[in-house]
Each structure stands twice: as C-alpha cells, then as structure tokens.
Design a protein around this motif. Structure first.
Motif, mmCIF file in Angstrom:
data_model
loop_
_atom_site.group_PDB
_atom_site.id
_atom_site.type_symbol
_atom_site.label_atom_id
_atom_site.label_comp_id
_atom_site.label_asym_id
_atom_site.label_seq_id
_atom_site.Cartn_x
_atom_site.Cartn_y
_atom_site.Cartn_z
ATOM 1 N N PHE A 155 -5.836 4.761 -9.326
ATOM 2 C CA PHE A 155 -6.670 5.459 -8.703
ATOM 3 C C PHE A 155 -5.768 6.283 -7.442
ATOM 4 C CE2 PHE A 155 -9.845 7.682 -5.698
ATOM 5 C CZ PHE A 155 -10.350 8.653 -6.778
ATOM 6 N N GLY A 156 -4.880 5.335 -6.859
ATOM 7 C CA GLY A 156 -3.861 5.613 -5.678
ATOM 8 C C GLY A 156 -2.871 6.605 -6.303
ATOM 9 N N PRO A 157 -2.180 6.307 -7.221
ATOM 10 C CA PRO A 157 -1.166 7.442 -7.766
ATOM 11 C C PRO A 157 -1.850 8.557 -8.199
ATOM 12 C CG PRO A 157 -0.814 5.099 -8.651
ATOM 13 C CD PRO A 157 -2.137 5.050 -7.934
ATOM 14 N N ILE A 158 -3.090 8.471 -8.769
ATOM 15 C CA ILE A 158 -3.819 9.912 -9.282
ATOM 16 C C ILE A 158 -4.102 10.775 -7.836
ATOM 17 C CG2 ILE A 158 -5.839 10.947 -9.907
ATOM 18 C CD1 ILE A 158 -5.924 8.538 -11.765
ATOM 19 N N LYS A 178 3.052 16.551 -14.578
ATOM 20 C CA LYS A 178 1.961 16.493 -15.946
ATOM 21 C C LYS A 178 2.361 15.459 -16.669
ATOM 22 C CE LYS A 178 0.705 19.002 -20.073
ATOM 23 N NZ LYS A 178 1.030 20.239 -20.792
ATOM 24 N N TYR A 179 3.744 15.104 -17.091
ATOM 25 C CA TYR A 179 3.978 14.048 -17.771
ATOM 26 C C TYR A 179 3.995 12.756 -16.821
ATOM 27 C CZ TYR A 179 4.955 17.380 -21.584
ATOM 28 O OH TYR A 179 4.855 17.984 -22.628
ATOM 29 N N ALA A 180 4.065 12.933 -15.551
ATOM 30 C CA ALA A 180 4.057 11.787 -14.844
ATOM 31 C C ALA A 180 3.011 11.168 -14.850
ATOM 32 C CB ALA A 180 4.539 12.127 -13.105
ATOM 33 N N PHE A 181 1.722 11.768 -14.745
ATOM 34 C CA PHE A 181 0.502 11.472 -14.824
ATOM 35 C C PHE A 181 0.392 10.636 -16.067
ATOM 36 C CE2 PHE A 181 -0.579 14.397 -11.607
ATOM 37 C CZ PHE A 181 -1.052 13.849 -10.834
ATOM 38 N N THR A 182 0.795 10.926 -17.285
ATOM 39 C CA THR A 182 0.882 10.442 -18.596
ATOM 40 C C THR A 182 1.577 9.302 -18.488
ATOM 41 O OG1 THR A 182 0.983 12.533 -19.821
ATOM 42 C CG2 THR A 182 1.682 10.482 -21.097
ATOM 43 N N TYR A 183 2.728 9.026 -17.861
ATOM 44 C CA TYR A 183 3.283 7.766 -17.617
ATOM 45 C C TYR A 183 2.494 6.745 -16.731
ATOM 46 C CZ TYR A 183 7.924 7.931 -19.577
ATOM 47 O OH TYR A 183 9.028 7.964 -20.337
ATOM 48 N N GLY A 185 -0.709 6.553 -16.599
ATOM 49 C CA GLY A 185 -2.118 6.247 -17.830
ATOM 50 C C GLY A 185 -1.729 5.235 -18.875
ATOM 51 N N ILE A 186 -0.194 5.397 -19.350
ATOM 52 C CA ILE A 186 -0.043 4.345 -20.019
ATOM 53 C C ILE A 186 0.808 3.169 -19.710
ATOM 54 C CG2 ILE A 186 1.951 4.281 -22.184
ATOM 55 C CD1 ILE A 186 1.562 7.256 -22.606
ATOM 56 N N TYR A 187 1.563 3.359 -18.689
ATOM 57 C CA TYR A 187 2.290 2.076 -18.222
ATOM 58 C C TYR A 187 1.753 1.447 -16.703
ATOM 59 C CZ TYR A 187 5.523 3.641 -21.636
ATOM 60 O OH TYR A 187 6.204 3.959 -22.896
ATOM 61 N N LEU A 192 5.596 8.029 -7.851
ATOM 62 C CA LEU A 192 6.922 8.239 -7.840
ATOM 63 C C LEU A 192 7.723 7.743 -8.976
ATOM 64 C CD1 LEU A 192 7.257 8.158 -3.856
ATOM 65 C CD2 LEU A 192 7.046 9.978 -5.454
ATOM 66 N N PRO A 193 7.552 6.295 -9.149
ATOM 67 C CA PRO A 193 8.220 5.708 -10.398
ATOM 68 C C PRO A 193 8.063 6.428 -11.731
ATOM 69 C CG PRO A 193 7.377 3.943 -9.018
ATOM 70 C CD PRO A 193 6.863 5.173 -8.524
ATOM 71 N N ALA A 194 6.744 6.820 -11.573
ATOM 72 C CA ALA A 194 6.471 7.618 -12.927
ATOM 73 C C ALA A 194 7.365 8.842 -12.946
ATOM 74 C CB ALA A 194 4.897 7.886 -13.129
ATOM 75 N N GLY A 195 7.218 9.768 -12.082
ATOM 76 C CA GLY A 195 8.019 10.890 -11.925
ATOM 77 C C GLY A 195 9.624 10.732 -12.140
ATOM 78 N N ARG A 196 10.137 9.622 -11.679
ATOM 79 C CA ARG A 196 11.491 9.128 -12.083
ATOM 80 C C ARG A 196 11.748 8.917 -13.341
ATOM 81 N NH1 ARG A 196 11.329 6.692 -6.871
ATOM 82 N NH2 ARG A 196 10.729 4.951 -7.750
#
Length: 205
Positions: A155-158, A178-183, A185-187, A192-196
């Motif tokens: 919830f924090g990253p969201i 958009k794809y950062a939120f997918t990362y 949810g998956i991982y 910020l790490p998801a965006g990278r």
C-alpha cells in the motif's frame, strides 16, 4: 463489403459510382495489406487472449475486488463532496480569496490522489493474482492473497506512486509508471525500484 458498396453506387450513377468504387477498392486493398502485415502477430495475440480469458475465468474474484474499489471510491467521493460544501459554507468572510483557492486546490488534489490509489490497488491486485496464478498453480484464493498484500505490504508504494502519476504524465512517463505498478504487484518492490526495473527492461529489450 467495399465492393458491394461500390457496385451499388455504380448502378445509381456511373460517374460518381466509379469514383466512389475506386476509393473503396483502394481502402479494401489497404485493409488487405494491413491484414497480411499483421498476420505474423495474430498467433501471439490469439495466445495472449486465450491465456487472459482463462485467467479471468479462473480468478473471478477479481470482479469483486473491482466492485469493492468502485464502492470505496464512490463513498470517498461522497465524503469529499460533503467536506467541500462544508468548507465553502463555513469559511469566514475574513479569509482571503487566495487562501480559499489554495484550500480548494489541495482538496481537489487529494481527491485525484485517492482515486488513483483506488485504481492502482486494483492494478496491483490483478498483477499479483496473475503472478500467483502463473507460477503457483496450486495456490488457493490467489486473488485474496494479492489483495491482502495490495492493501498492506504494497500500500505504501501504491500511495507514493499514485502521488506522482499526474505530474509525470506531463513528461510522457505514463507507461513507465503503469508497468511500475505491475512490478509492485508481482515482485513486491518499492515504487522507485520498480520504476528502475521497468526502465532497465525497456532499455535492454
């Protein structure tokens, strides 16, 4: 279809029908060429649709998650509207207009942020459900587990990511977010790490 239209127009008016028919035959040829060019992708699209349909049929609880978040967004909008009217009618006349404008802008920004949070909870839940369904076929109720992670651990990253969606759309980074939120949810990455990770994926692939 194009040929039938052109022939019907030709029987009514030979001159205009000829022009009309030539135009439609050109369109028909362009459509045929486009279909031939896209034929190589058709198998991939068909396979993706088949997997997506199977995923939705298997995890029908996603519908309830979507409806739940719509209900949450509706209730929040109702409370926000009541708060907006309350502030409008109870601000003292001595309050400067500039302060009123700032208050309204902050409230509106909070509403947009909250709506994005509700949307991204659904996105993260769907992504987490897809990952659990694909990699752990035997897991029971993957939607419930993914939703539980979305409203707790993720919830924090969201919330942090939803805060930056509107400003980043100005810089055409919408798909990156958009794809950062997918990362997320998956991982279970932070935003910020998801965006990278998404950026490195697009750069390397």
């Amino acid at each position: 279809v194009f040929g039938a239209l052109s022939l019907s127009q030709l029987t009514v008016d030979p001159y205009s029908g000829g022009c009309f028919g030539a135009t439609f035959f050109v369109l028909a040829g362009a459509t045929f060429l486009f279909g031939c060019c896209q034929r190589s992708r058709s198998s991939f699209v068909a396979t993706s649709l088949a997997v997506a349909c199977k995923f939705i049929r298997t995890n029908f609880m996603l519908y309830f998650v979507g409806l739940l978040m719509v209900a949450v967004a509706y209730c929040y909008t109702l409370c926000w509207t009541l708060a907006e009217f309350g502030i409008y009618y109870h601000l003292q006349p001595s309050v400067p207009n500039s302060t009123r404008v700032v208050v309204y802008i902050v409230l509106f920004a909070m509403w947009i942020w909250s709506m994005e949070v509700c949307r991204k909870v659904t996105v993260v839940t769907t992504s987490g459900t897809g990952a659990e369904w694909w990699f752990s076929q035997g897991l029971r109720e993957p939607t419930f587990m993914a939703f539980l992670r979305a409203v707790t651990y993720d919830f924090g990253p969201i919330c942090f990511g939803a805060l930056w969606i509107a400003p980043m759309q100005v810089f055409n980074a919408r798909y990156l977010f958009k794809y950062a939120f997918t990362y997320v949810g998956i991982y279970g990455y932070g935003f910020l790490p998801a965006g990278r990770k998404v950026q490195s994926l697009f750069v390397n692939e």
